[in-house]
Write an enzyme that holds these catalytic residues in place. Structure first.
Site, short mmCIF file in Angstrom:
data_model
loop_
_atom_site.label_atom_id
_atom_site.label_comp_id
_atom_site.label_asym_id
_atom_site.label_seq_id
_atom_site.Cartn_x
_atom_site.Cartn_y
_atom_site.Cartn_z
N ASP A 98 -4.08 16.61 14.11
CA ASP A 98 -2.84 16.81 13.50
C ASP A 98 -2.02 17.25 14.81
O ASP A 98 -2.25 18.03 15.66
CB ASP A 98 -2.76 17.83 12.53
N ASP A 104 -1.35 10.20 8.22
CA ASP A 104 -0.82 10.77 6.89
C ASP A 104 0.40 10.05 6.46
O ASP A 104 0.55 9.86 5.36
CB ASP A 104 -0.65 12.32 7.08
#
Length: 158
Positions: A120, A139
């Site tokens: 991330d 995401d």
């Protein structure tokens, strides 16, 4: 022809996700910058994160069983969405949204297989609220794809 739309959307989401992770995590080496990289501060900052759970770090698990369980769930959902859209008279819009969801899910699966966690790097804060969570483009694709499937399911095919 219909399946091609689904596959191209999925491939585009997958490639964009993996390319963005490679550029930010490996080329810009965001992990080596404790404060992150300000892109449009405070709205957008690159900050390194390792997600062993699901979105926003929920259900964190450090076990191999949790890792492979999340991989299996992601693959099952991807296959389920693919089969559902393949068997129905889904609109082009639904196929694109389904492709985004599948491509994003497979992007995170590749991370879990390669690294043991999802890479991330996106952090967004605004209006005096400091958001501690990081996420990635996969995401975003999963969220937009799922939202689109919910909003446009049952609409007249285009």
């Amino acid at each position: 022809m219909r399946v091609r739309v689904l596959l191209w959307a999925g491939l585009a989401a997958f490639v964009i996700d993996q390319l963005s992770k490679y550029l930010v995590v490996h080329m810009l080496r965001v992990a080596d910058r404790p404060g992150g990289i300000d892109v449009l501060p405070p709205l957008l900052t690159f900050r390194y994160g390792e997600n062993r759970g699901i979105n926003f770090g929920l259900f964190q698990g450090n076990s191999e069983a949790a890792r492979w369980f999340l991989i299996a769930i992601s693959l099952a959902i991807s296959i389920g969405v693919f089969v559902w859209l393949w068997r129905t008279a889904a609109s082009r819009r639904m196929l694109v949204f389904g492709g985004l969801l599948i491509g994003g899910a497979l992007g995170n699966v590749v991370d879990r297989v390669l690294y043991g966690y999802v890479l991330d790097f996106l952090n967004m804060s605004c209006c005096g609220i400091n958001n501690p969570f990081v996420f990635n483009l996969a995401d975003v694709f999963i969220f937009v794809g799922a939202l689109g499937l919910v909003l446009f399911e049952g609409k007249k095919p285009s």
